[in-house]
Design an enzyme around this catalytic site. Structure first.
Site, PDB file in Angstrom:
ATOM      1  N   SER A 282     -19.465  12.875  12.079  1.00  0.00           N
ATOM      2  CA  SER A 282     -20.770  12.361  12.480  1.00  0.00           C
ATOM      3  C   SER A 282     -21.539  13.409  13.280  1.00  0.00           C
ATOM      4  CB  SER A 282     -20.575  11.106  13.323  1.00  0.00           C
ATOM      5  OG  SER A 282     -21.772  10.432  13.555  1.00  0.00           O
ATOM      6  N   GLY A 319     -22.893  11.652   8.812  1.00  0.00           N
ATOM      7  CA  GLY A 319     -23.173  12.916   9.481  1.00  0.00           C
ATOM      8  C   GLY A 319     -24.628  13.161   9.800  1.00  0.00           C
ATOM      9  N   GLU A 368     -23.953   8.064   3.396  1.00  0.00           N
ATOM     10  CA  GLU A 368     -23.538   6.920   4.208  1.00  0.00           C
ATOM     11  C   GLU A 368     -24.080   7.108   5.627  1.00  0.00           C
ATOM     12  OE1 GLU A 368     -19.286   6.696   3.864  1.00  0.00           O
ATOM     13  OE2 GLU A 368     -19.336   6.697   1.671  1.00  0.00           O
ATOM     14  N   SER A 369     -25.389   7.056   5.745  1.00  0.00           N
ATOM     15  CA  SER A 369     -26.072   7.454   6.986  1.00  0.00           C
ATOM     16  C   SER A 369     -26.296   6.269   7.912  1.00  0.00           C
ATOM     17  CB  SER A 369     -27.406   8.128   6.630  1.00  0.00           C
ATOM     18  OG  SER A 369     -27.213   9.179   5.719  1.00  0.00           O
ATOM     19  N   GLY A 370     -25.206   5.687   8.398  1.00  0.00           N
ATOM     20  CA  GLY A 370     -25.320   4.476   9.210  1.00  0.00           C
ATOM     21  C   GLY A 370     -25.963   4.679  10.562  1.00  0.00           C
ATOM     22  N   ARG A 371     -25.510   5.687  11.298  1.00  0.00           N
ATOM     23  CA  ARG A 371     -26.036   5.932  12.637  1.00  0.00           C
ATOM     24  C   ARG A 371     -27.549   6.147  12.593  1.00  0.00           C
ATOM     25  NH1 ARG A 371     -23.468   8.076  17.218  1.00  0.00           N
ATOM     26  NH2 ARG A 371     -21.618   8.488  15.964  1.00  0.00           N
ATOM     27  N   TYR A 432     -42.243  30.803  56.525  1.00  0.00           N
ATOM     28  CA  TYR A 432     -41.471  30.396  57.701  1.00  0.00           C
ATOM     29  C   TYR A 432     -40.373  29.404  57.329  1.00  0.00           C
ATOM     30  CZ  TYR A 432     -44.871  32.640  60.803  1.00  0.00           C
ATOM     31  OH  TYR A 432     -45.655  33.550  61.461  1.00  0.00           O
ATOM     32  N   CYS A 534     -14.771  -4.502  38.173  1.00  0.00           N
ATOM     33  CA  CYS A 534     -13.963  -4.003  39.285  1.00  0.00           C
ATOM     34  C   CYS A 534     -13.159  -2.803  38.805  1.00  0.00           C
ATOM     35  CB  CYS A 534     -13.035  -5.095  39.786  1.00  0.00           C
ATOM     36  SG  CYS A 534     -13.898  -6.530  40.420  1.00  0.00           S
ATOM     37  N   ASP A 535     -13.860  -1.770  38.385  1.00  0.00           N
ATOM     38  CA  ASP A 535     -13.229  -0.608  37.775  1.00  0.00           C
ATOM     39  C   ASP A 535     -14.022   0.629  38.182  1.00  0.00           C
ATOM     40  OD1 ASP A 535     -12.249   1.385  35.895  1.00  0.00           O
ATOM     41  OD2 ASP A 535     -11.433  -0.282  34.745  1.00  0.00           O
TER      42      ASP A 535
END
Length: 679
Positions: A282, A319, A368-371, A432, A534-535
């Site tokens: 990707s 990609g 397959e250009s999903g992003r 100064y 809480c992490d």
């Protein structure tokens, strides 16, 4: 005598001739790089709010959608007339019009490249549903893409079932590409899809999968269409390139491809081999790298044709990257140095060149250009509920007290600086100030030594909390007078990073995060974001542009508590984040609303399929708890207390996130946030 910082600030203000001008939306756009990562879908409007341009560059002025108005409508108290929906935050806002524009832009880029380069075939893409499996996202893609035969890609059995069902409403010629590791059940399901007249291609990821395909196809009496994934030698560096190259996770080597061809020939099935597929990772950073990979794959394609396979499709995989940080640079892992048109042209040029040189008919080009398709259409909106710094407000130390601490040469510079500022002699003032800062290193060392000694005394019990607070205040004033920047604030946000932005935590993926309003005001605070979990990993302390903090507005000044909330948006997160998010600390998925452009007075309409965020009961069920049994157990103990049973029952139906009262102060979390990761 004014403090040093005031003098320096005055000098800097005068040195910049336009610094006295009012802060404008254009200033905010530059600060947050909106045009870089957001064009052509996002802009800052004249009211200082983020506007969505649903049709990209073709959006007319009256069609722009004010994101703040959408959030107010979605999250305002529910009304019977539907003017406000009462959804809890955090909130995912989807824009199907943006999704449609992304699809059309991808298709038109390839169409343009094919026409200009006289390519003798066509482009026919597929959407990999792993990027976002949401029902409405997939259905919209099938609907919007049916006119140009846009298909789907599946990498698991449930994804294949989803794709089969969705494509029944799509183009009969749309491809159904079956990737991923396969067993008998997967192959059987794919062949059933072919029986249902879906244009199904079973892509071999491993050599042994061919035996399953041959056996199951004979058993079902279905002639399969087979693709092969090639393990290219071309690879790119970085996280997303780790599955490419000769040692990559997926695909067949040259030797394995030859054995596949031989076995298919032996079974008189070589005509079934129709597609070559590859994927080098990707976010491919440059078209030069892309062209290298396509050149190599096209040569393999031509070799398969020479060996007798009835090839017809070359699938260049995923990609196609997007520019998360607005830098348009191949050197940044959060950016790419090309446009959609550049990408399409590079692919078409490489395939045409190799096929022409080998005398091979031009294949259908698939990607397959999903992003690149889904990232822009979805915005995560969340609220800052409080902020904190290490600032110590008491006891105060007077300027005179501070002046008395200076040595003779530093004192002279300090007085000269103040006199120059009073006379508006800004050139001398700056000189100064620089000299004074150089002499103040001693003061810095003194402050550090003082704190260290006092901490030791506090640990021994010889200093109390009041004395420690006084030491902190004195040292902080000293740092400020020396010219040290203000401490970075921590803005507590009503969000779980592990649930809604898991790629930041998992792989350091950066997304644009900015206020969605108040962009006519100059943000003064440098801040990091801390979530509700809480992490200790539940924070965002890296931002686009190489920044370790984000400039934000003060809460309660024109927005924030008491003034309707302070809303932040995470953009370009429409791919992967929702599917990857977990339920750490039992914080569940956010609310979701879909918004379409309309010709009404607000230029948008909220669609009827809004989904409230996961309730406490929902996330408990996800971990195999039974809220009904839990409630029954608690009720047995609460019968003697009036009203407790109903309060308990309603708690299971509410979202786990904070209910923020913007008219009053609120605590960010019941946890102190100092736990170790997963501690």
């Amino acid at each position: 005598m004014p403090p040093l910082t005031c003098c320096v600030d005055a000098a800097a203000a005068a040195a910049a001739s336009d610094s006295t001008a009012a802060w404008s939306p254009a200033d905010s756009s530059r600060l947050y790089r909106v045009e870089g990562w957001g064009a052509p879908y996002f802009t800052v409007n004249s009211n200082g709010n983020i506007s969505v341009r649903p049709h990209g560059a073709q959006t007319l002025a009256h069609q722009e959608i004010d994101l703040l108005k959408v959030v107010k409508k979605a999250s305002g108290p529910e009304t019977s007339d539907g003017l406000e929906l009462g959804l809890g935050l955090p909130l995912v806002v989807r824009f199907p019009d943006v999704l449609k524009n992304r699809l059309e832009s991808l298709q038109s880029s390839f169409d343009s490249a094919i026409e200009s380069q006289k390519y003798n075939s066509h482009y026919q893409g597929v959407y990999p549903v792993k990027c976002n499996q949401d029902k409405f996202v997939v259905e919209d893609i099938v609907k919007f893409g049916s006119g140009f035969k846009f298909g789907l890609e599946a990498g698991s059995k449930p994804e294949l079932l989803l794709a089969m069902s969705s494509l029944c409403s799509g183009s009969p010629d749309a491809l159904l590409v079956c990737n991923g590791f396969k067993d008998v059940e997967f192959v059987s399901l794919a062949l059933v899809a072919k029986k249902l007249h879906l244009n199904t291609v079973i892509v071999l990821e491993q050599e042994e999968e061919l035996d399953i395909v041959i056996e199951v196809s004979k058993k079902l009496g279905v002639r399969p269409v087979i693709g092969a994934r090639a393990k290219l030698r071309t690879k790119h560096s970085g996280h997303f390139g780790s599955t490419s190259g000769e040692k990559g996770k997926f695909g067949l080597t040259t030797s394995q491809l030859l054995r596949v061809v031989k076995k298919l020939r032996d079974y008189e099935m070589l005509d079934c081999l129709r597609m070559l597929h590859f994927h080098i990772g990707s976010q491919i950073p440059s078209t030069n790298l892309l062209a290298d990979a396509v050149d190599e794959a096209a040569q393999i394609y031509c070799e398969l044709v020479r060996l007798g396979a009835h090839m017809g499709v070359i699938d260049v995989g995923g990609g196609l990257g997007i520019d998360y940080d607005g830098s348009k640079s191949s050197d940044s892992k959060n950016s790419v140095a090309y446009t959609l048109q550049d990408y399409a042209s590079a692919v078409v040029r490489s395939v045409r060149s190799v096929c022409d040189s080998r005398g091979v008919k031009h294949p259908i080009i698939c990607s397959e250009s999903g992003r690149a398709i889904v990232s822009h259409h979805s915005i995560l909106v969340f609220e800052a509920v409080s902020n904190s710094t290490s600032s110590c407000n008491s006891p105060e130390i007077s300027s005179l007290d501070f002046e008395e601490q200076l040595k003779d040469d530093a004192l002279a510079n300090y007085r000269n600086l103040s006199a120059a500022a009073a006379k508006n002699d800004y050139e001398s003032c700056l000189n100064y100030a620089e000299q004074l800062k150089e002499r103040r290193v001693e003061q810095l060392n003194y402050a550090e030594q003082l704190k260290e000694r006092c901490v030791k005394q506090f640990k021994k019990g010889s200093l109390g909390m009041e004395e420690m607070a006084a030491v902190d205040a004195r040292c902080e004033l000293m740092f400020k007078e020396i010219g040290f920047p203000e401490p970075v604030s921590t803005y507590h946000v009503n969000l779980s990073i592990f649930t809604s932005i898991p790629d930041f935590w998992g792989i350091d993926q950066l997304f644009p995060i900015i206020p969605i309003h108040r962009l006519t005001e100059s943000p003064k605070k440098e801040a990091i974001l801390s979530d509700l979990t809480c992490d200790s990993d539940g924070k965002i302390d890296k931002f686009i542009g190489g920044k370790s903090s984000l400039r934000l507005h003060e809460l309660g000044e024109g927005g924030g508590k008491g003034n309707g909330g302070y809303y932040l948006g995470m953009f370009l997160g429409g791919a992967y984040e929702e599917a990857l998010g977990g339920v750490h600390n039992l914080f569940g998925r956010p609310s979701v609303v879909r918004v379409s452009q309309s010709d009404g007075p607000q230029s948008f309409a909220v669609m009827d399929d809004a989904v409230p965020g996961a309730s406490c009961g929902d996330v408990l069920r996800a971990m195999n708890h039974n809220p009904e049994v839990m409630l029954k157990t608690l009720k047995a103990r609460s019968d003697e207390f009036v009203g407790i049973s109903s309060e308990l029952a309603s708690s299971f139906n509410k979202m786990p996130y904070l209910v923020v009262d913007n008219a009053a102060s609120s605590s960010p979390s019941s946890c102190n946030g100092n736990n170790n990761t997963h501690g």
